[in-house]
Design a protein around this motif. Structure first.
Motif, PDB file in Angstrom:
ATOM      1  N   THR A  82     -49.153 -23.191 -19.837  1.00 21.86           N
ATOM      2  CA  THR A  82     -48.637 -24.252 -18.973  1.00 21.86           C
ATOM      3  C   THR A  82     -47.756 -25.212 -19.765  1.00 21.86           C
ATOM      4  O   THR A  82     -46.685 -25.623 -19.304  1.00 21.86           O
ATOM      5  CB  THR A  82     -49.797 -25.032 -18.326  1.00 21.86           C
ATOM      6  OG1 THR A  82     -50.613 -24.125 -17.562  1.00 21.86           O
ATOM      7  CG2 THR A  82     -49.281 -26.120 -17.407  1.00 21.86           C
ATOM      8  N   SER A  86     -43.780 -25.550 -19.133  1.00 19.19           N
ATOM      9  CA  SER A  86     -43.179 -26.851 -18.823  1.00 19.19           C
ATOM     10  C   SER A  86     -42.042 -27.161 -19.794  1.00 19.19           C
ATOM     11  O   SER A  86     -40.975 -27.646 -19.389  1.00 19.19           O
ATOM     12  CB  SER A  86     -44.243 -27.949 -18.894  1.00 19.19           C
ATOM     13  OG  SER A  86     -45.299 -27.684 -17.990  1.00 19.19           O
ATOM     14  N   PHE A 125     -47.612 -16.406 -17.138  1.00 15.54           N
ATOM     15  CA  PHE A 125     -48.986 -16.503 -16.638  1.00 15.54           C
ATOM     16  C   PHE A 125     -49.576 -15.120 -16.386  1.00 15.54           C
ATOM     17  O   PHE A 125     -50.754 -14.869 -16.684  1.00 15.54           O
ATOM     18  CB  PHE A 125     -49.029 -17.336 -15.352  1.00 15.54           C
ATOM     19  CG  PHE A 125     -48.878 -18.802 -15.571  1.00 15.54           C
ATOM     20  CD1 PHE A 125     -49.800 -19.512 -16.321  1.00 15.54           C
ATOM     21  CD2 PHE A 125     -47.800 -19.486 -15.031  1.00 15.54           C
ATOM     22  CE1 PHE A 125     -49.662 -20.880 -16.530  1.00 15.54           C
ATOM     23  CE2 PHE A 125     -47.654 -20.853 -15.228  1.00 15.54           C
ATOM     24  CZ  PHE A 125     -48.581 -21.550 -15.978  1.00 15.54           C
TER      25      PHE A 125
END
Length: 221
Positions: A82, A86, A125
């Motif tokens: 994550t 980002s 992911f």
């Protein structure tokens, strides 16, 4: 492995046929290869080298200990992914120029490349979750299903390429193929998830942090 390689060949053949040769094809392939180079770094042999022995060691102690290790590692890798995702989205323009700027210089081409990059980067992911699921399957000696997983993304991209061919322009087609990568990755995760549940014959994650096993994994990695 034969099935995986065969579907990979079909994927490459179908995308090459529908995109042809040109700048747009080069842009899509550049993003695709970049994402899959990340996949090779994170998953398969590199990941299993550290994961499998720790998982089996924890399993010898108890099934719950092995499950808590899997849960701990999953949470950690999702958190790291994550943060990385980002960062990649926020600095996408700079990253595109750094990795691809020497080969692609046209502003419109760079803009398309940046857009495809922002879509495909979410595949991280799928890579992370699939790596852990494949590690569990390999530790449980279910090698066939771990090898079969990548066929879903290959088939999804091939199907989208064939169905959407001649129904849209090349630029729109690259967007569809990028989304197909994400859809195929999600299907792969769902397939591997179902096989892991079958292999361990019950819920395979225990919501409990296993710091010792995680430290051992980090040392091996």
């Amino acid at each position: 492995m034969c099935i995986r390689d065969s579907t990979g060949f079909v994927r490459d053949l179908s995308t090459a046929y529908v995109l042809g040769v040109g700048v747009i094809s080069d842009i899509y392939l550049a993003v695709f290869r970049f994402i899959f180079s990340i996949k090779r770094i994170i998953s398969e042999e590199n990941f299993n080298y550290a994961f499998t022995p720790i998982y089996l060691e924890e399993k010898n102690r108890s099934q719950e200990s092995a499950k808590s290790f899997s849960f701990t590692l999953l949470i950690l890798m999702i958190l790291i992914s994550t943060i990385a995702l980002s960062f990649s989205i926020f600095f996408a323009e700079s990253l595109v120029l750094y990795f691809f700027g020497n080969n692609i210089t046209e502003p419109s081409s760079l803009l398309l490349l940046e857009s495809l990059f922002k879509i495909c980067i979410f595949y991280i992911f799928c890579i992370v979750i699939s790596s852990i699921l494949i590690g569990i399957l390999n530790a449980e000696k279910k090698f066939f299903y771990s090898l079969l997983g990548p066929t879903y993304i290959n088939l999804t991209i091939s199907l989208v390429a064939i169905v959407c061919y001649q129904k849209m322009g090349l630029e729109d087609l690259t967007y569809m193929l990028s989304y197909a990568m994400l859809i195929g990755g999600l299907i792969q995760v769902l397939f591997l998830w179902s096989q892991v549940r079958t292999a361990v014959k019950q819920k395979f994650l225990v919501v409990k942090i296993n710091k010792q096993a995680l430290n051992n994994f980090i040392k091996l990695a």
